[in-house]
Design an enzyme around this catalytic site. Structure first.
Site, mmCIF file in Angstrom:
data_model
loop_
_atom_site.group_PDB
_atom_site.id
_atom_site.type_symbol
_atom_site.label_atom_id
_atom_site.label_comp_id
_atom_site.label_asym_id
_atom_site.label_seq_id
_atom_site.Cartn_x
_atom_site.Cartn_y
_atom_site.Cartn_z
ATOM 1 N N GLY A 60 77.508 29.736 20.908
ATOM 2 C CA GLY A 60 78.279 29.124 21.981
ATOM 3 C C GLY A 60 79.354 30.049 22.483
ATOM 4 O O GLY A 60 79.441 31.203 22.077
ATOM 5 N N GLU A 76 75.165 31.348 27.185
ATOM 6 C CA GLU A 76 75.673 31.773 25.871
ATOM 7 C C GLU A 76 74.555 31.885 24.841
ATOM 8 O O GLU A 76 74.530 32.831 24.057
ATOM 9 C CB GLU A 76 76.757 30.814 25.373
ATOM 10 C CG GLU A 76 78.088 30.986 26.057
ATOM 11 C CD GLU A 76 78.811 32.266 25.663
ATOM 12 O OE1 GLU A 76 78.460 32.907 24.649
ATOM 13 O OE2 GLU A 76 79.758 32.633 26.380
ATOM 14 N N GLU A 80 73.644 35.361 22.948
ATOM 15 C CA GLU A 80 73.850 35.484 21.509
ATOM 16 C C GLU A 80 72.574 35.467 20.686
ATOM 17 O O GLU A 80 72.559 35.986 19.569
ATOM 18 C CB GLU A 80 74.789 34.373 21.016
ATOM 19 C CG GLU A 80 76.192 34.541 21.549
ATOM 20 C CD GLU A 80 77.170 33.525 21.002
ATOM 21 O OE1 GLU A 80 76.762 32.641 20.216
ATOM 22 O OE2 GLU A 80 78.356 33.615 21.361
ATOM 23 N N GLU A 128 74.673 38.823 13.474
ATOM 24 C CA GLU A 128 73.357 38.463 12.953
ATOM 25 C C GLU A 128 73.008 37.082 13.469
ATOM 26 O O GLU A 128 73.870 36.338 13.900
ATOM 27 C CB GLU A 128 73.371 38.421 11.416
ATOM 28 C CG GLU A 128 73.620 39.742 10.741
ATOM 29 C CD GLU A 128 73.744 39.579 9.234
ATOM 30 O OE1 GLU A 128 73.112 38.666 8.658
ATOM 31 O OE2 GLU A 128 74.487 40.362 8.629
ATOM 32 N N GLU A 130 70.317 33.732 12.283
ATOM 33 C CA GLU A 130 69.479 33.310 11.161
ATOM 34 C C GLU A 130 69.081 31.843 11.307
ATOM 35 O O GLU A 130 69.854 31.024 11.798
ATOM 36 C CB GLU A 130 70.287 33.492 9.880
ATOM 37 C CG GLU A 130 69.471 33.485 8.624
ATOM 38 C CD GLU A 130 70.304 33.885 7.405
ATOM 39 O OE1 GLU A 130 69.958 33.384 6.330
ATOM 40 O OE2 GLU A 130 71.257 34.661 7.529
#
Length: 157
Positions: A60, A76, A80, A128, A130
């Site tokens: 976000g 966003e 990301e 990172e 995940e």
């Protein structure tokens, strides 16, 4: 050591920039995404910059001038995670004082689903990315009030 100094400078500049942006408005407007894959895992990023640098968080960020919350969310998430998600609903607006050390930040959180995670990769503010099982999520330390947000979405007891 050669690479530490540039990273430190970038981190300092980023923090100063974000404080200036937050101070321009009395209330900062942000969005967060709870993204669930078809196996029930949740996508979290590891933050690249302070606050909570190195901690897991929901993808976000801040809403840009002229953007609607859903537009900001899609942007966003793409920045990301490199993912295109389907927004399935609004979880709520989170505005408790002190929830963000950068100031009075109100976050609108949406629940999203993703069918294909093959294009998933970290980007802008994420160090990172995940897929985290709900079982593992219980014991994980997560930035901001994001664990409370996930609980509000009924994805964690």
């Amino acid at each position: 050591m050669y690479f530490i100094i540039p990273k430190l400078i970038v981190t300092i500049i980023f923090n100063i920039y974000m404080r200036i942006q937050v101070k321009k408005v009395k209330i900062g407007q942000a969005v967060d995404a709870i993204i669930e894959d078809n196996k029930g895992n949740i996508i979290l990023i590891k933050r690249k910059y302070p606050p909570y640098q190195g901690f897991y968080a929901l993808p976000g960020g801040f809403i840009k001038k002229g953007e609607k919350p859903k537009q900001a969310l899609v942007r966003e998430i793409k920045e990301e995670t490199n993912l295109d998600v389907k927004i399935i609903g609004k979880v709520g607006v989170f505005d408790k004082e002190g929830r963000d050390p950068r100031g009075n930040i109100h976050s609108t959180t949406f629940r999203c689903i993703i069918d294909n995670t093959s294009n998933m990769r970290s980007g802008d503010d994420s160090k990172e990315i995940e897929l985290i099982s709900k079982e593992r999520l219980k014991d994980l330390e997560i930035a901001f009030d994001h664990k409370k947000i996930i609980k509000k979405a009924n994805l964690l007891n």
